[in-house]
Scaffold this motif. Structure first.
Motif, PDB file in Angstrom:
ATOM      1  N   ASP A 102       0.826  -1.209   0.000  1.00  0.00           N
ATOM      2  CA  ASP A 102       0.000   0.000   0.000  1.00  0.00           C
ATOM      3  C   ASP A 102       0.860   1.259   0.000  1.00  0.00           C
ATOM      4  N   HIS A 103       0.360   2.288  -0.677  1.00  0.00           N
ATOM      5  CA  HIS A 103       0.958   3.617  -0.676  1.00  0.00           C
ATOM      6  C   HIS A 103       0.096   4.505   0.223  1.00  0.00           C
ATOM      7  N   VAL A 104       0.642   4.883   1.370  1.00  0.00           N
ATOM      8  CA  VAL A 104      -0.116   5.632   2.380  1.00  0.00           C
ATOM      9  C   VAL A 104       0.461   7.041   2.489  1.00  0.00           C
ATOM     10  N   VAL A 105      -0.417   8.041   2.375  1.00  0.00           N
ATOM     11  CA  VAL A 105       0.021   9.436   2.355  1.00  0.00           C
ATOM     12  C   VAL A 105      -0.870  10.268   3.252  1.00  0.00           C
ATOM     13  N   CYS A 106      -0.283  11.214   3.945  1.00  0.00           N
ATOM     14  CA  CYS A 106      -1.045  12.217   4.676  1.00  0.00           C
ATOM     15  C   CYS A 106      -0.313  13.556   4.544  1.00  0.00           C
ATOM     16  N   CYS A 107      -1.049  14.499   4.103  1.00  0.00           N
ATOM     17  CA  CYS A 107      -2.472  14.416   3.770  1.00  0.00           C
ATOM     18  C   CYS A 107      -2.695  15.026   2.386  1.00  0.00           C
ATOM     19  N   ASP A 108      -3.884  14.836   1.816  1.00  0.00           N
ATOM     20  CA  ASP A 108      -4.177  15.445   0.527  1.00  0.00           C
ATOM     21  C   ASP A 108      -4.598  16.898   0.712  1.00  0.00           C
ATOM     22  N   ALA A 109      -4.996  17.549  -0.375  1.00  0.00           N
ATOM     23  CA  ALA A 109      -5.333  18.970  -0.311  1.00  0.00           C
ATOM     24  C   ALA A 109      -6.523  19.253   0.591  1.00  0.00           C
ATOM     25  N   SER A 110      -7.337  18.224   0.837  1.00  0.00           N
ATOM     26  CA  SER A 110      -8.500  18.388   1.716  1.00  0.00           C
ATOM     27  C   SER A 110      -8.216  17.919   3.135  1.00  0.00           C
ATOM     28  N   GLY A 111      -6.944  17.614   3.432  1.00  0.00           N
ATOM     29  CA  GLY A 111      -6.577  17.204   4.793  1.00  0.00           C
ATOM     30  C   GLY A 111      -6.942  15.778   5.121  1.00  0.00           C
TER      31      GLY A 111
ATOM     32  N   GLU B 104       1.559  15.219  11.379  1.00  0.00           N
ATOM     33  CA  GLU B 104       2.844  14.985  10.728  1.00  0.00           C
ATOM     34  C   GLU B 104       2.618  14.432   9.335  1.00  0.00           C
ATOM     35  N   ALA B 105       3.232  15.083   8.331  1.00  0.00           N
ATOM     36  CA  ALA B 105       3.094  14.607   6.964  1.00  0.00           C
ATOM     37  C   ALA B 105       3.958  13.364   6.754  1.00  0.00           C
ATOM     38  N   PHE B 106       3.460  12.451   5.925  1.00  0.00           N
ATOM     39  CA  PHE B 106       4.248  11.268   5.572  1.00  0.00           C
ATOM     40  C   PHE B 106       3.798  10.740   4.221  1.00  0.00           C
ATOM     41  N   ASP B 107       4.691  10.024   3.576  1.00  0.00           N
ATOM     42  CA  ASP B 107       4.437   9.425   2.267  1.00  0.00           C
ATOM     43  C   ASP B 107       5.240   8.129   2.231  1.00  0.00           C
ATOM     44  N   VAL B 108       4.560   6.981   2.427  1.00  0.00           N
ATOM     45  CA  VAL B 108       5.267   5.711   2.561  1.00  0.00           C
ATOM     46  C   VAL B 108       4.626   4.650   1.682  1.00  0.00           C
ATOM     47  N   THR B 109       5.450   3.693   1.301  1.00  0.00           N
ATOM     48  CA  THR B 109       4.969   2.472   0.658  1.00  0.00           C
ATOM     49  C   THR B 109       5.316   1.314   1.574  1.00  0.00           C
ATOM     50  N   VAL B 110       4.317   0.551   1.952  1.00  0.00           N
ATOM     51  CA  VAL B 110       4.498  -0.526   2.930  1.00  0.00           C
ATOM     52  C   VAL B 110       5.218  -1.696   2.272  1.00  0.00           C
ATOM     53  N   PRO B 111       6.330  -2.158   2.845  1.00  0.00           N
ATOM     54  CA  PRO B 111       7.056  -3.283   2.234  1.00  0.00           C
ATOM     55  C   PRO B 111       6.322  -4.609   2.414  1.00  0.00           C
ATOM     56  N   ALA B 112       6.766  -5.599   1.674  1.00  0.00           N
ATOM     57  CA  ALA B 112       6.179  -6.940   1.777  1.00  0.00           C
ATOM     58  C   ALA B 112       6.343  -7.471   3.193  1.00  0.00           C
TER      59      ALA B 112
END
Length: 225
Positions: free
Chosen positions: A125-134, A158-166
């Motif tokens: 999964d690609h998990v991001v926080c946050c988009d333009a709408s929060g 806290e902003a983050f942008d991660v891809t969860v490993p296997a």
């Protein structure tokens, strides 16, 4: 000299004692088997999962997930400390009897080596926080978290942008402003699936807090990456 009636009474007493011992032994074995393979009780020591779980709640965890049943986004899970997430703490002396009852599953497990959080990201999964709408996004899809976050609580300060490993998970507490979860542990933010003890199925104590925990549809319905 013991009369026949006294011997008979002593025999009945001995038989009753043997029966009680046998019943207790069987109950302890059954409890240990249940704890090992099916269900285990824990208590909640902190407020990181409020409003879903309160301090002092007793919860029941299904050990069939993961296993016969798959983990899903949105599941609340108990897992072993994946690596220095918990600060060192003195081990409470519960006494020999309490320790034995905990071992066989008749008392809830202390949470000094375990944590409880909500699965937000599954492997890949690609998990991001946050988009333009929060909003939190998973695989570019915004997630409505109002079902479990307190009113007015931001998905993350806290902003983050991660891809969860296997073989791993991204987890977060529902009390986002007071949860030391994947966001805080930058050196080891992901929880190995193998460290998951099980999925929280219910709050069983205190009685006014009794609840069956369902997986929120907002996260469960997110498409895979």
């Amino acid at each position: 000299m013991v009369s026949p009636s006294q011997r008979s009474g002593l025999g009945r007493l001995a038989a009753a004692v043997r029966e009680v011992v046998l019943v207790v032994a069987v109950a302890l074995v059954v409890s240990l088997v249940v704890k090992t393979f099916l269900l285990q009780a824990f208590f909640i020591p902190s407020g990181s999962m409020e409003q879903t779980l309160d301090v002092g709640d007793r919860i029941v965890v299904s050990k069939l997930t993961p296993g016969p049943f798959d983990l899903h986004r949105g599941d609340v899970v108990v897992f072993s400390d994946p690596g220095n997430w918990l600060p060192p703490a003195p081990q409470p002396d519960r006494g020999a009897l309490a320790g034995a009852l905990t071992f066989v599953g008749l008392l809830p497990q202390d949470s000094d080596e375990h944590l409880v959080k909500r699965i937000v990201g599954l492997p890949g999964d690609h998990v991001v926080c946050c988009d333009a709408s929060g909003r939190l996004t998973v695989n570019d899809q915004p997630v409505d978290e109002t079902a479990y976050l307190a009113q007015g609580v931001a998905p993350s300060e806290e902003a983050f942008d991660v891809t969860v490993p296997a073989g791993a998970l991204w987890v977060m507490g529902d009390n986002r402003s007071d949860s030391a979860d994947s966001r805080e542990h930058h050196d080891a933010p992901f929880v190995p699936v193998d460290d998951v003890v099980g999925r929280v199925r219910a709050v069983v104590w205190p009685l006014p807090h009794w609840a069956w925990l369902e997986t929120p549809s907002a996260l469960e319905e997110v498409s895979g990456s």
